[in-house]
Design an enzyme around this catalytic site. Structure first.
Site, short mmCIF file in Angstrom:
data_model
loop_
_atom_site.label_atom_id
_atom_site.label_comp_id
_atom_site.label_asym_id
_atom_site.label_seq_id
_atom_site.Cartn_x
_atom_site.Cartn_y
_atom_site.Cartn_z
N ASP A 287 0.87 -1.17 0.00
CA ASP A 287 0.00 0.00 0.00
C ASP A 287 0.92 1.23 0.00
OD1 ASP A 287 -2.14 1.74 0.10
OD2 ASP A 287 -3.19 0.67 1.67
N TRP A 288 0.37 2.40 -0.25
CA TRP A 288 1.18 3.59 -0.46
C TRP A 288 1.95 3.99 0.81
CZ3 TRP A 288 -0.46 1.57 -4.41
CH2 TRP A 288 -0.26 2.10 -5.67
#
Ligand code: NAG
Ligand code: NAG
Ligand code: NAG
Ligand code: NAG
Ligand code: NAG
Ligand code: NAG
Ligand code: NAG
Ligand code: NAG
Length: 879
Positions: A287-288
């Site tokens: 995920d970011w």
């Protein structure tokens, strides 16, 4: 980074906090009984027959790549960095060989941060349609729009959060609080999207059930979702397994930890569960900014770092890219692992046909203007055209409208107040009936709740191209409407025959924004309507005899403050309708169509009807917050049924203007079942490469290579490359490998064997049919048949009383018309996950499994029995 984190912590310790002696980063212990089991090595991709050709092509390409090219494509170029066109995520390229930068783009409900797109209804709305064809059609339309904008990767669908906690912030991005509803909706979405050549991403693996404390930061690790093995398999992993079976190209890991180990470097989850047991052939991305280690995460099975930066972005630092190049040269990450990472990415690109005529991105996620920075993350020139305003909408507003309409769920309709004759004089109350007066896209990432609530907030949104609001759609039909655009009761003169419609809402989103005191999760509003909506309904109900409440919401609300008031006769849940908030709702209000949505979650009388582990968000703790799934399999209706708690409205509930009669069900055995599924097929061959440490020169930048400030590259300065290479050749990587680290590939677990698991799990065990007749006199309508399994009584497993296994929606039936729908049960549907056997087991295949069929989880009047093959109606529901 680690050093500064420790330093900061130490300063905090010395200054204001009392710290445990001897620990720099103290953490609450992961509870006894939960542990992050080591699982190595990362299984190679390529052994599943349906991916064979793509892997052969990928091998041909990857075998020509230099070290720096391989490490380039496994990592993002940095946040807000594209090669000219910045998407939300941009990988590096290997242009010499024709492999482009990949554009990864939010969101699950539409192409984010750009124009000329469709803002579709959210996942929760889509789930509420219970319409497989429509869910698929939305997927097709989404896929066309992502492709049309040149995005290679669609960052959806979302099935985690699954909806375990009613207050959880992002539940609305997924399809509802049941693994089978999520699984069916996700796989149909993936099919629709990927048929357009776009790589879909199932997310977030796994246990991201609340927003607060989910992220690792320099002070505190993200929370640990402590999930036992059976609960993981039967609830949270179930939709991921179906997504993998549907051929999903990408998986995004979650921010949080599971059993104490961060998802992005959890070897058991990524290597064991996802790649070995579920046979996932695509690539796993972080995920970011959830990437928190270099060597560890690579060994644990992560394939792509997104957006490429370390936890703190924009400094030009990465755990991979140049650092992964170093780790391979110095021998700490085996070249074998990097080859598999790169091969998985390239093979997925081939598998989706993106090597042929795939459009390049023609929009910037960074600006709406025609021209903009080509590398916004560098905050410096060059500058140029970044938006081409390509219109990708086609006629997709029709799909969006249909979803919004068919999701609208009628909870209550006393006295048949609905539908309204056009001549009815109506007074409408609440700001939720009209579009945000400041503008439909006035709030960044929709981080406000003003006007009609069409979607939640955060990264899971898109910009509205237009907004059809309810009041306008109603006024297209009649002028008998007076609208009070206020959430405070204005006390207008009342004519006894007037009907009042009150619009209320409840919002939620991602923890990156705080809206009216809610930190993503509904931690402040809880399950009450926003803007004093409950009070508004009560006031209106005091003055009017006929009140309709329309609810735009991310999830369940507590309706008790007004639901039993005699004048509150009708309640419609319109969920989150997206840009088409008006027309579908108006059609239902005026009876042009009957409502046919059904609740994708239960609505309880009170929050404490659920156990604390689910009802409450985990609060602050020193170090790692522990979110332990002590309720096990028992979430939503599974819990309520077990405890004998009647909800206000049960999972699956939804009324129509007509009634339906379910008759003449049949059940037919197809595949004879045994306790255990047949032995899995062995893994097929996978690409083989040389595993020699490559020459240091493969890491050098070409002479005269011009870099962009803060852009992430995979090159190493010559001196550093040479030094790392010397260490690697000497065979002394000096890296402390995790316990249980191993390098030889294995045959994989018994429960694996194909995408999704042992392919025999999808053998059809029983086929069922049920005939549904419109038993009303006046209105056409559509019915939903829901099939729930009840396991035999005498089995050594505790199972929920009933569990959804399949559903089907009829076409529009006129009064008297009937339709026969098909339902199906697979071997897996009749299995439990046996933690000792580590396999799916059909407990007592010859015993009596009951398949309950009905219109809701608590309206199950018909049953079919597997032992006798008999079906019967007119029964008392099991719950
Ligand atoms: C979490 O711990 C439990 C108990 O040891 C185990 O059964 C389960 O498989 C673990 N899950 C993961 C993902 O590590
Ligand atoms: C990595 O990708 C970037 C962006 O496309 C490109 O500028 C650079 O040349 C690539 N590096 C290699 C080794 O191909
Ligand atoms: C090898 O590279 C990795 C990744 O940069 C690093 O963590 C490790 O310390 C290096 N090993 C040596 C002996 O320098
Ligand atoms: C949509 O694209 C057209 C050009 O095709 C452009 O003129 C228009 O401004 C775009 N719409 C929006 C909302 O930007
Ligand atoms: C109330 O509404 C009815 C029906 O529209 C109408 O006939 C009547 O005149 C109205 N009464 C008042 C006091 O406005
Ligand atoms: C439903 O159909 C059955 C069988 O045809 C019939 O006996 C029953 O009366 C019907 N019920 C309703 C409510 O129409
Ligand atoms: C790993 O495989 C190699 C080559 O097949 C073999 O020589 C070695 O013994 C294996 N190692 C282990 C720990 O099984
Ligand atoms: C960068 C790029 O390839 N942009 C393209 C986006 O789409 C438009 C319309 O198809 C093209 O003209 C651009 O070249």
């Amino acid at each position: 980074m680690a050093f500064s984190a420790r330093l900061l912590w130490l300063l905090l310790c010395l200054g204001i906090l009392e710290c445990h002696a001897g620990t720099v980063l103290p953490r609450d212990a992961v509870p006894r009984g939960f542990s992050a089991i080591p699982y190595y090595p990362a299984p190679h991709g390529g052994w599943v027959p349906s991916w064979k050709d793509s892997y052969a092509k990928a091998q041909a390409l990857v075998s020509q790549m230099t070290l720096a090219e391989k490490t380039n494509i496994t990592g993002g170029a940095g946040i807000y960095m594209g090669e000219h066109i910045p998407c939300v995520g941009n990988t590096g390229s290997a242009l010499r060989l024709g492999f482009p930068q990949l554009c990864l783009q939010d969101s699950a409900l539409g192409v984010a941060s750009t124009d000329n797109i469709t803002a579709f209804p959210a996942g929760i709305t889509t789930g509420a349609t219970w319409d497989k064809d429509l869910i698929y059609a939305r997927g097709v339309a989404l896929g066309k729009e992502f492709r049309g904008k040149g995005a290679n990767v669609y960052l959806g669908p979302t099935v985690g959060p699954l909806g375990r906690k009613p207050l959880g912030g992002r539940n609305w991005e997924g399809f509802g609080s049941d693994p089978v509803l999520q699984a069916i909706a996700a796989s149909l979405t993936i099919k629709g999207v990927q048929e357009q050549g776009v790589i879909a991403t199932i997310k977030h693996l796994i246990g991201n059930e609340q927003e607060m404390f989910r992220m690792y930061n320099v002070f505190q690790p993200g929370y640990s979702a402590n999930i036992d093995d059976r609960t993981l398999h039967e609830i949270y992993l179930w939709p991921f397994a179906e997504a993998v079976r549907a051929g999903v190209g990408a998986v995004m890991s979650a921010y949080n930890a599971v059993n104490g180990s961060a998802c992005s470097q959890n070897s058991y989850l990524q290597n064991g569960i996802l790649k070995d047991e579920l046979g996932f052939q695509g690539f796993v991305m972080s995920d970011w900014l959830a990437h928190i280690s270099g060597v560890d995460s690579a060994l644990a099975g992560l394939d792509m770092s997104m957006p490429g930066d370390t936890m703190i972005p924009l400094l030009g630092f990465s755990y991979w890219k140049y650092e992964l190049t170093r780790a391979v040269l110095n021998g700490s990450v085996p070249l074998d692992r990097l080859n598999d990472m790169a091969t998985r990415i390239v093979a997925t690109w081939y598998q989706l046909g993106q090597d042929k005529d795939y459009p390049r991105p023609n929009f910037s996620a960074n600006t709406k203007s025609k021209d903009g920075l080509l590398y916004p993350g560098s905050a410096s020139p060059p500058w140029g055209q970044v938006n081409w305003f390509v219109n990708v909408q086609e006629d997709h507003h029709l799909v969006a409208r249909q979803v919004a309409q068919d999701a609208t769920t009628l909870l209550k309709n006393y006295d048949n107040l609905l539908p309204l004759p056009l001549s009815t004089r109506i007074k409408v109350f609440g700001t939720g009936a009209a579009v945000n007066p400041e503008g439909m896209n006035a709030c960044m990432n929709r981080a406000c709740n003003k006007g009609t609530l069409g979607m939640g907030w955060g990264s899971g949104v898109a910009d509205y191209p237009y907004f059809d609001d309810p009041i306008t759609a109603m006024r297209r039909r009649t002028s008998n409407i007076q609208y009070y655009d206020t959430d405070t009761y204005p006390n207008p003169p009342v004519n006894g025959t007037d009907v009042a419609i009150v619009f209320i809402s409840s919002d939620a989103g991602e923890n990156s924004f705080i809206v009216e005191g809610n930190h993503g999760d509904r931690d402040s509003s809880k399950l009450a309507a926003w803007h004093n909506g409950d009070e508004l309904v009560r006031k209106v109900a005091e003055k009017f005899d006929n009140v309709i409440v329309v609810v735009h919401t991310v999830g369940p609300l507590n309706l008790e403050p007004w639901i039993d008031l005699p004048s509150v006769k009708s309640v419609l849940f319109a969920h989150l309708p997206g840009q088409e908030a008006g027309e579908g709702l108006a059609r239902i209000l005026y009876g042009e169509v009957s409502p046919s949505g059904h609740l994708p979650y239960s609505i309880t009388h009170k929050e404490t009807d659920f156990p604390d582990s689910v009802a409450n968000l985990r609060g602050f703790a020193f170090g790692q917050v522990q979110d332990t799934y002590s309720e096990g399999l028992y979430i939503d209706y599974r819990w309520l049924n077990k405890k004998g708690i009647k909800p206000r409205y049960a999972f699956g509930h939804g009324l129509s203007y007509t009634t339906f009669n379910f008759t003449s069900a049949t059940i037919k055995p197809i595949t004879p079942l045994t306790n255990f599924p047949p032995v899995r097929p062995p893994k097929g061959p996978v690409p083989a490469y040389s595993t020699e440490i490559p020459p240091a020169a493969e890491a050098y930048a070409p002479a005269g290579f011009k870099t962009v400030w803060r852009y992430l590259y995979s090159f190493l300065p010559q001196k550093e490359a040479d030094a790392a290479h010397a260490i690697g050749i000497a065979g002394k990587p000096g890296y402390a490998y995790p316990t249980g680290y191993a390098q030889n590939q294995t045959a994989g677990p018994e429960s694996g064997g194909a995408e999704g698991g042992n392919p025999a799990l999808w053998d059809t065990a029983y086929e069922l049919t049920v005939t549904i007749r419109n038993a009303g006199r006046k209105y056409p309508g559509r019915a939903v048949a829901q099939a729930y399994i009840q396991f035999p009584a005498q089995i050594p497993y505790d199972t929920p009383i009933v569990q959804l296994r399949d559903f089907a929606k009829t076409g529009e039936l006129v009064p008297g018309q009937e339709e026969t729908v098909q339902l199906k049960l697979t071997r897996k549907d009749l299995s439990v996950w046996d933690v000792n056997a580590q396999n799916w087991v059909v407990p007592r295949p010859d015993a009596r499994f009951t398949v309950w069929i009905g219109e809701a989880s608590d309206v199950l009047g018909m049953a079919c029995w597997t032992d006798t093959g008999v079906c019967e109606g007119g029964l008392k529901p099991p719950v």
